[in-house]
Design a protein around this motif. Structure first.
Motif, PDB file in Angstrom:
ATOM      1  N   SER A 165      23.537  -4.322 -52.549  1.00  0.00           N
ATOM      2  CA  SER A 165      22.508  -5.440 -51.996  1.00  0.00           C
ATOM      3  C   SER A 165      22.335  -6.551 -53.351  1.00  0.00           C
ATOM      4  CB  SER A 165      21.404  -5.123 -51.897  1.00  0.00           C
ATOM      5  OG  SER A 165      20.342  -5.870 -51.669  1.00  0.00           O
ATOM      6  N   TRP A 166      22.144  -5.748 -54.467  1.00  0.00           N
ATOM      7  CA  TRP A 166      22.004  -6.879 -55.726  1.00  0.00           C
ATOM      8  C   TRP A 166      23.142  -7.608 -56.018  1.00  0.00           C
ATOM      9  CZ3 TRP A 166      19.538  -2.530 -59.343  1.00  0.00           C
ATOM     10  CH2 TRP A 166      18.304  -2.403 -58.969  1.00  0.00           C
ATOM     11  N   MET A 167      24.407  -7.103 -55.623  1.00  0.00           N
ATOM     12  CA  MET A 167      25.734  -7.760 -56.046  1.00  0.00           C
ATOM     13  C   MET A 167      26.214  -8.871 -54.718  1.00  0.00           C
ATOM     14  SD  MET A 167      28.092  -4.538 -57.425  1.00  0.00           S
ATOM     15  CE  MET A 167      27.720  -3.453 -58.656  1.00  0.00           C
ATOM     16  N   GLY A 168      25.427  -8.774 -53.926  1.00  0.00           N
ATOM     17  CA  GLY A 168      25.677  -9.520 -52.694  1.00  0.00           C
ATOM     18  C   GLY A 168      24.918 -10.850 -52.751  1.00  0.00           C
ATOM     19  N   GLN A 169      23.681 -10.780 -53.716  1.00  0.00           N
ATOM     20  CA  GLN A 169      22.931 -12.103 -53.684  1.00  0.00           C
ATOM     21  C   GLN A 169      23.316 -12.441 -55.299  1.00  0.00           C
ATOM     22  OE1 GLN A 169      18.747 -10.791 -52.439  1.00  0.00           O
ATOM     23  NE2 GLN A 169      19.729  -8.807 -52.534  1.00  0.00           N
ATOM     24  N   MET A 170      23.430 -13.814 -55.323  1.00  0.00           N
ATOM     25  CA  MET A 170      23.485 -14.456 -56.788  1.00  0.00           C
ATOM     26  C   MET A 170      22.225 -15.246 -57.351  1.00  0.00           C
ATOM     27  SD  MET A 170      26.658 -13.774 -56.977  1.00  0.00           S
ATOM     28  CE  MET A 170      27.778 -12.762 -55.831  1.00  0.00           C
ATOM     29  N   GLU A 171      21.056 -14.826 -56.478  1.00  0.00           N
ATOM     30  CA  GLU A 171      19.817 -15.236 -57.189  1.00  0.00           C
ATOM     31  C   GLU A 171      19.665 -14.714 -58.554  1.00  0.00           C
ATOM     32  OE1 GLU A 171      20.086 -14.365 -53.999  1.00  0.00           O
ATOM     33  OE2 GLU A 171      20.257 -16.389 -53.101  1.00  0.00           O
ATOM     34  N   TRP A 172      18.730 -15.154 -59.264  1.00  0.00           N
ATOM     35  CA  TRP A 172      18.195 -14.993 -60.479  1.00  0.00           C
ATOM     36  C   TRP A 172      17.741 -13.434 -60.375  1.00  0.00           C
ATOM     37  CZ3 TRP A 172      18.533 -16.445 -65.671  1.00  0.00           C
ATOM     38  CH2 TRP A 172      17.538 -15.902 -66.528  1.00  0.00           C
ATOM     39  N   GLU A 173      16.557 -13.327 -59.773  1.00  0.00           N
ATOM     40  CA  GLU A 173      16.135 -11.820 -59.759  1.00  0.00           C
ATOM     41  C   GLU A 173      16.972 -10.546 -59.450  1.00  0.00           C
ATOM     42  OE1 GLU A 173      12.475  -9.862 -60.460  1.00  0.00           O
ATOM     43  OE2 GLU A 173      13.231 -11.914 -60.991  1.00  0.00           O
ATOM     44  N   PRO A 174      17.892 -10.497 -58.450  1.00  0.00           N
ATOM     45  CA  PRO A 174      18.650  -9.731 -58.112  1.00  0.00           C
ATOM     46  C   PRO A 174      19.675  -9.414 -59.258  1.00  0.00           C
ATOM     47  CG  PRO A 174      19.019 -11.258 -56.639  1.00  0.00           C
ATOM     48  CD  PRO A 174      17.904 -11.564 -57.082  1.00  0.00           C
ATOM     49  N   ILE A 175      20.144 -10.527 -59.776  1.00  0.00           N
ATOM     50  CA  ILE A 175      21.403 -10.481 -60.906  1.00  0.00           C
ATOM     51  C   ILE A 175      20.587  -9.833 -62.241  1.00  0.00           C
ATOM     52  CG2 ILE A 175      22.577 -11.934 -62.393  1.00  0.00           C
ATOM     53  CD1 ILE A 175      23.878 -11.425 -59.579  1.00  0.00           C
ATOM     54  N   GLY A 204      31.838  -2.759 -58.194  1.00  0.00           N
ATOM     55  CA  GLY A 204      31.361  -3.938 -57.743  1.00  0.00           C
ATOM     56  C   GLY A 204      31.796  -5.155 -58.569  1.00  0.00           C
ATOM     57  N   PHE A 205      32.223  -4.987 -59.684  1.00  0.00           N
ATOM     58  CA  PHE A 205      32.601  -6.057 -60.561  1.00  0.00           C
ATOM     59  C   PHE A 205      34.056  -6.431 -60.539  1.00  0.00           C
ATOM     60  CE2 PHE A 205      28.373  -5.530 -62.106  1.00  0.00           C
ATOM     61  CZ  PHE A 205      28.097  -6.667 -62.676  1.00  0.00           C
ATOM     62  N   VAL A 206      34.925  -5.593 -60.035  1.00  0.00           N
ATOM     63  CA  VAL A 206      36.313  -5.453 -59.882  1.00  0.00           C
ATOM     64  C   VAL A 206      36.743  -6.830 -58.956  1.00  0.00           C
ATOM     65  CG1 VAL A 206      38.597  -4.531 -59.615  1.00  0.00           C
ATOM     66  CG2 VAL A 206      36.539  -3.196 -60.372  1.00  0.00           C
ATOM     67  N   LEU A 211      30.536 -12.894 -58.980  1.00  0.00           N
ATOM     68  CA  LEU A 211      29.272 -11.850 -59.657  1.00  0.00           C
ATOM     69  C   LEU A 211      29.328 -12.212 -61.036  1.00  0.00           C
ATOM     70  CD1 LEU A 211      27.256  -9.733 -59.242  1.00  0.00           C
ATOM     71  CD2 LEU A 211      28.931  -8.022 -59.425  1.00  0.00           C
ATOM     72  N   SER A 212      30.702 -12.319 -61.767  1.00  0.00           N
ATOM     73  CA  SER A 212      30.760 -12.355 -63.255  1.00  0.00           C
ATOM     74  C   SER A 212      30.128 -13.681 -63.635  1.00  0.00           C
ATOM     75  CB  SER A 212      31.901 -12.209 -63.538  1.00  0.00           C
ATOM     76  OG  SER A 212      32.580 -11.202 -63.496  1.00  0.00           O
ATOM     77  N   LEU A 254      22.401 -11.713 -78.580  1.00  0.00           N
ATOM     78  CA  LEU A 254      23.750 -10.954 -78.749  1.00  0.00           C
ATOM     79  C   LEU A 254      23.927  -9.678 -78.058  1.00  0.00           C
ATOM     80  CD1 LEU A 254      23.297 -10.877 -82.623  1.00  0.00           C
ATOM     81  CD2 LEU A 254      24.716 -12.097 -81.554  1.00  0.00           C
ATOM     82  N   VAL A 255      23.133  -9.246 -77.534  1.00  0.00           N
ATOM     83  CA  VAL A 255      23.321  -7.895 -76.659  1.00  0.00           C
ATOM     84  C   VAL A 255      23.640  -8.497 -75.431  1.00  0.00           C
ATOM     85  CG1 VAL A 255      21.882  -6.354 -74.902  1.00  0.00           C
ATOM     86  CG2 VAL A 255      21.507  -6.403 -77.426  1.00  0.00           C
ATOM     87  N   ASN A 256      23.108  -9.673 -74.968  1.00  0.00           N
ATOM     88  CA  ASN A 256      23.460 -10.411 -73.479  1.00  0.00           C
ATOM     89  C   ASN A 256      24.916 -10.990 -73.605  1.00  0.00           C
ATOM     90  OD1 ASN A 256      21.146 -10.017 -72.332  1.00  0.00           O
ATOM     91  ND2 ASN A 256      20.310 -11.991 -72.874  1.00  0.00           N
ATOM     92  N   ILE A 257      25.336 -11.379 -74.651  1.00  0.00           N
ATOM     93  CA  ILE A 257      26.625 -12.045 -74.771  1.00  0.00           C
ATOM     94  C   ILE A 257      27.739 -10.979 -74.709  1.00  0.00           C
ATOM     95  CG2 ILE A 257      28.311 -13.219 -76.617  1.00  0.00           C
ATOM     96  CD1 ILE A 257      25.707 -14.674 -77.572  1.00  0.00           C
ATOM     97  N   VAL A 258      27.578 -10.004 -75.638  1.00  0.00           N
ATOM     98  CA  VAL A 258      28.338  -8.778 -75.673  1.00  0.00           C
ATOM     99  C   VAL A 258      28.430  -7.919 -74.281  1.00  0.00           C
ATOM    100  CG1 VAL A 258      29.021  -6.636 -76.723  1.00  0.00           C
ATOM    101  CG2 VAL A 258      28.459  -8.344 -78.291  1.00  0.00           C
ATOM    102  N   ARG A 259      27.290  -7.680 -73.595  1.00  0.00           N
ATOM    103  CA  ARG A 259      27.383  -7.204 -72.029  1.00  0.00           C
ATOM    104  C   ARG A 259      28.285  -7.841 -71.192  1.00  0.00           C
ATOM    105  NH1 ARG A 259      22.409  -7.940 -71.065  1.00  0.00           N
ATOM    106  NH2 ARG A 259      21.394  -6.199 -71.617  1.00  0.00           N
ATOM    107  N   HIS A 260      27.910  -9.091 -71.167  1.00  0.00           N
ATOM    108  CA  HIS A 260      28.682 -10.218 -70.430  1.00  0.00           C
ATOM    109  C   HIS A 260      30.272  -9.923 -70.536  1.00  0.00           C
ATOM    110  CE1 HIS A 260      30.594 -13.534 -68.214  1.00  0.00           C
ATOM    111  NE2 HIS A 260      31.173 -13.938 -69.411  1.00  0.00           N
ATOM    112  N   LEU A 261      30.561  -9.919 -71.872  1.00  0.00           N
ATOM    113  CA  LEU A 261      32.115  -9.720 -72.002  1.00  0.00           C
ATOM    114  C   LEU A 261      32.592  -8.263 -71.657  1.00  0.00           C
ATOM    115  CD1 LEU A 261      32.528 -11.680 -75.538  1.00  0.00           C
ATOM    116  CD2 LEU A 261      33.230 -12.375 -73.171  1.00  0.00           C
ATOM    117  N   ALA A 262      31.859  -7.191 -71.686  1.00  0.00           N
ATOM    118  CA  ALA A 262      31.947  -5.957 -71.543  1.00  0.00           C
ATOM    119  C   ALA A 262      32.164  -6.075 -69.941  1.00  0.00           C
ATOM    120  CB  ALA A 262      30.838  -5.027 -72.006  1.00  0.00           C
ATOM    121  N   LEU A 263      31.132  -6.292 -69.242  1.00  0.00           N
ATOM    122  CA  LEU A 263      31.399  -6.328 -67.733  1.00  0.00           C
ATOM    123  C   LEU A 263      32.658  -6.896 -67.247  1.00  0.00           C
ATOM    124  CD1 LEU A 263      27.564  -6.810 -66.964  1.00  0.00           C
ATOM    125  CD2 LEU A 263      28.852  -4.766 -66.742  1.00  0.00           C
ATOM    126  N   LEU A 264      32.886  -8.288 -67.996  1.00  0.00           N
ATOM    127  CA  LEU A 264      34.104  -8.833 -67.498  1.00  0.00           C
ATOM    128  C   LEU A 264      35.506  -8.065 -67.801  1.00  0.00           C
ATOM    129  CD1 LEU A 264      34.183 -11.853 -66.603  1.00  0.00           C
ATOM    130  CD2 LEU A 264      34.900 -12.603 -69.005  1.00  0.00           C
TER     131      LEU A 264
END
Length: 360
Positions: A165-175, A204-206, A211-212, A254-264
């Motif tokens: 459900s969270w992955m199907g919504q692109m709004e701020w709160e579920p993300i 869900g990120f593949v 989503l990314s 810094l946490v956010n930047i590294v997390r984004h790259l890791a999920l990618l």
């Protein structure tokens, strides 16, 4: 960097006795004794090793709290757990970056399909466990990311539906919830449940560029920390006037930047340092060594912010004081880290604009 077992680094019985505490009061006393030793070691050993020790202590406290809570449930007439379950953590605990004053960020994964008996047991168990953790020194999370809350206490099938459900919504709160979930780490109970949860999350990120991009949109928002001349912006008003918010100014960006790259790249590690290590192996990104150095600086500064002690428990605003900022070396390190964060954010903002044009 592998997490170290408590027995590997200190034979002090104050550490080893945590696991045998039989009540919240006893557990709190043993935590307080450990904290005193850890504070003596702060700035004596490398920050990475010190953080490992702090988080190993927190994990052992949490595991013991789970055992105490099971015993309390049995005494209260609820019996033994009706099925397997997993106690998981998020936030700084999930990243193994919790400080001595970090609050609760946790949840439960319950085995099998939901039913009334499981719901009754684990609703009560989650509330009781959150209270026990509060008693031993982990304040309740203001954002209510706790096993006492229905949103973070579910059976595995319910969790999978919620993640979808969270992955199907692109709004701020579920993300935002999804980003919180991305730092999940297993602490106690069934490791198999946690592994299956993690597998569902990362699936869900593949090949999911939308989503990314949504995660990136949340990632690039942060408070201004430098003025046009590149000078550090300090707080102008309030209790922290003249100070600098190291948590949200440097550490979290810094946490956010590294997390984004890791999920990618499908990296499943939750620790920022481990994520940097795995990203380095890809040989795709510049500045990773600079990011690692800035991150260690942020960790060191964060755990050295002023704190107060009440009844053996510590709390801090996560602000570097105005007096500390008079130290030229500290100010220089801070400014260097902030300049890096600004460069990285500008690069990510360009990436976001490019991704949004492709998807429009």
């Amino acid at each position: 960097m592998a997490s170290m077992e408590l027995t590997d680094w200190n034979e002090d019985k104050r550490y080893l006795s945590i696991a045998t505490a039989g009540s919240p009061q006893e557990l709190k006393g043993r935590r307080t004794a450990c904290q005193r030793v850890l504070l003596e070691q702060l700035n004596v050993i490398p920050i990475e090793e010190w953080m490992d020790r702090v988080n190993a202590m927190h994990d052992l406290i949490a595991k013991t709290a789970v055992n105490i809570c099971e015993a309390q449930m049995k005494e209260a007439g609820y019996g033994l757990p009706p099925c397997a379950y997993s106690f998981i953590v998020f936030g700084s605990a999930g990243r193994q970056e919790a400080t001595l004053w970090s609050d609760q960020d946790n949840g439960l994964i319950v085995e099998g399909e939901p039913d009334d008996h499981k719901n009754a047991y684990f609703t009560t168990f989650g509330g009781m466990l959150s209270n026990v953790l509060e008693e031993v020194g982990f304040e309740k999370c203001e954002g209510k990311v706790m096993c006492s809350e229905p949103l973070w206490n579910k059976t595995l099938p319910e969790w999978k539906m919620q993640l979808q459900s969270w992955m199907g919504q692109m709004e701020w709160e579920p993300i935002r919830y999804l980003i919180i979930a991305s730092d999940m780490r297993h602490v106690a109970g069934s490791a198999e449940l946690s592994a299956e949860w993690r597998e569902a999350f990362h699936a869900g990120f593949v090949d999911n560029e939308k989503l990314s991009t949504a995660v990136l949109r949340n990632t690039v928002r942060h408070k201004a920390t430098l003025n046009l001349l590149g000078q550090v912006l300090t707080e102008r008003f309030g209790d922290n006037a003249g100070g600098f918010d190291i948590k949200y100014g440097v550490y979290i960006p810094l946490v956010n930047i590294v997390r984004h790259l890791a999920l990618l790249h499908g990296i499943e590690d939750s620790s920022t340092l481990k994520r940097i290590e795995k990203l380095s192996e890809l040989d795709q990104y510049e500045h990773l060594e600079n990011i690692r150095r800035a991150f260690l600086t942020a960790l060191r500064m964060r755990v050295n912010t002023p704190f107060v002690e009440r009844d053996g428990m510590l709390s801090s605003s996560d602000y570097i004081s105005g007096n500390a900022l008079k130290n030229k070396q500290l100010l220089s390190e801070l400014r260097e880290s902030l300049l890096l964060v600004r460069r990285l954010h500008r690069a990510l903002q360009r990436q976001l604009r490019s991704a949004e044009r492709r998807q429009s």
